[in-house]
Design an enzyme around this catalytic site. Structure first.
Site, PDB file in Angstrom:
ATOM      1  N   LYS A  19      -7.088   2.073   2.668  1.00 41.61           N
ATOM      2  CA  LYS A  19      -5.946   2.141   3.588  1.00 41.61           C
ATOM      3  C   LYS A  19      -6.206   3.050   4.785  1.00 41.61           C
ATOM      4  O   LYS A  19      -5.363   3.150   5.673  1.00 41.61           O
ATOM      5  CB  LYS A  19      -4.712   2.669   2.849  1.00 41.61           C
ATOM      6  CG  LYS A  19      -4.446   2.006   1.514  1.00 41.61           C
ATOM      7  CD  LYS A  19      -3.417   2.773   0.712  1.00 41.61           C
ATOM      8  CE  LYS A  19      -3.351   2.288  -0.708  1.00 41.61           C
ATOM      9  NZ  LYS A  19      -2.461   3.119  -1.541  1.00 41.61           N
ATOM     10  N   ALA A  47       0.855  -1.187   0.000  1.00 39.91           N
ATOM     11  CA  ALA A  47       0.000   0.000   0.000  1.00 39.91           C
ATOM     12  C   ALA A  47       0.894   1.242   0.000  1.00 39.91           C
ATOM     13  O   ALA A  47       2.036   1.175   0.454  1.00 39.91           O
ATOM     14  CB  ALA A  47      -0.901  -0.015   1.224  1.00 39.91           C
ATOM     15  N   THR A  48       0.369   2.337  -0.516  1.00 42.42           N
ATOM     16  CA  THR A  48       1.252   3.494  -0.684  1.00 42.42           C
ATOM     17  C   THR A  48       0.836   4.711   0.139  1.00 42.42           C
ATOM     18  O   THR A  48       0.927   4.658   1.347  1.00 42.42           O
ATOM     19  CB  THR A  48       1.399   3.821  -2.179  1.00 42.42           C
ATOM     20  OG1 THR A  48       0.101   3.812  -2.784  1.00 42.42           O
ATOM     21  CG2 THR A  48       2.255   2.770  -2.866  1.00 42.42           C
ATOM     22  N   THR A  49       0.352   5.779  -0.481  1.00 45.57           N
ATOM     23  CA  THR A  49       0.450   7.101   0.145  1.00 45.57           C
ATOM     24  C   THR A  49      -0.761   7.487   1.012  1.00 45.57           C
ATOM     25  O   THR A  49      -1.911   7.384   0.570  1.00 45.57           O
ATOM     26  CB  THR A  49       0.657   8.155  -0.952  1.00 45.57           C
ATOM     27  OG1 THR A  49       1.728   7.719  -1.789  1.00 45.57           O
ATOM     28  CG2 THR A  49       1.004   9.494  -0.357  1.00 45.57           C
TER      29      THR A  49
END
Length: 279
Positions: free
Chosen positions: A86, A53-55
């Site tokens: 997220k 998962a990112t930002t």
């Protein structure tokens, strides 16, 4: 058949011992093998076996905090998911977002939610916002072994402080490192692969006392900038109508903006970028 209990028909003492307000501590005694940090992994680096998962961005505003996350998860150079979530409420007045190994991060969020609910039921009172951040730091510390093998999950935590005496400081944001180090941020922060670009956008546009509405637009704008320069961060998907998850935590509790609300903000930002692509 005793089902593993010391006496047939009776729960082991660990289930009936009073005063254990930490669910993680309880699980460590009752079934330690279920704790993520106690899981046995084969030797070697395991970073590439699961999506990442990112930002995530978090902003303190006049009414509390805003937290937003893009929807993309990647696995190497592939998009593993276009609509992962997220950002989640950790309890009635706080939010948690994760970056890193997606499965570990989601597991950490669920365990943290149970940890806070368990404390409230045992103690009959809600943990302070500082207490919640410290509990989360302890859980991250317990995952250090897996982090060193590449399964890193780092959260961003933010919430409305019910105990704040200064109305200008009701919204608070914390970041963490993989070893469980805890850092309270001033005003805003971002984590994940696109955080460098998101924080640059926030640094230019954030002002103390920003309204919740402006903070929501700023969060989506910062994620747009992150997606513009970071391949692992997903931008607004106008074809599939998939937009960032945006949540607020205020005196009224936590709230998730609808896809229609976030989509309208994203559409307005895209329209602005037609005339000024650089932001």
């Amino acid at each position: 058949m005793t089902s593993g209990f010391e006496s047939p028909g009776r729960l082991p003492a660990v289930y009936t011992t009073p005063g254990m307000s930490s669910f993680t501590e309880f699980l460590g005694k009752a079934a330690p093998e279920l704790l993520p940090g106690r899981r046995h992994l084969p030797a070697g680096h395991s970073a590439d076996i699961a999506p990442h998962a990112t930002t995530i961005v978090a902003i303190a505003c006049s009414d509390g905090v805003v937290m937003a996350g893009d929807r993309r998860a990647t696995m190497g150079n592939l998009i593993a998911s276009r609509d992962i979530e997220k950002v989640h409420p950790s309890d009635a007045y706080s939010l948690i977002g994760i970056a890193g190994t997606a499965g570990i991060g989601i597991e950490m969020i669920r365990l943290f939610q149970v940890e806070l609910e368990h404390y409230e039921k045992i103690e009959g009172a809600m943990l302070s916002l500082d207490g919640k951040a410290n509990r989360l730091a302890t859980m991250i510390r317990g995952n250090l072994g897996m982090a060193l093998q590449g399964l890193v999950a780092v959260p961003l935590f933010a919430g409305f402080d019910l105990d704040a005496t200064d109305p200008a400081k009701v919204g608070r944001v914390w970041s963490f490192d993989v070893a469980g180090g805890i850092y309270e941020e001033t005003g805003y922060d971002s984590i994940g692969s696109g955080s460098l670009f998101a924080k640059s956008a926030l640094k230019k546009r954030y002002r103390p006392g920003i309204s919740t509405g402006d903070a929501i637009k700023l969060a989506v704008d910062a994620l747009y900038d992150a997606a513009d320069d970071d391949t692992a961060t997903g931008g607004p998907d106008v074809i599939r109508r998939i937009f960032p998850v945006v949540m607020t935590a205020t005196a009224e509790g936590t709230h998730r903006l609808s896809d229609a609300e976030t989509g309208a903000i994203a559409d307005a930002i895209i329209a602005e970028r037609h005339s000024q692509p650089g932001g």
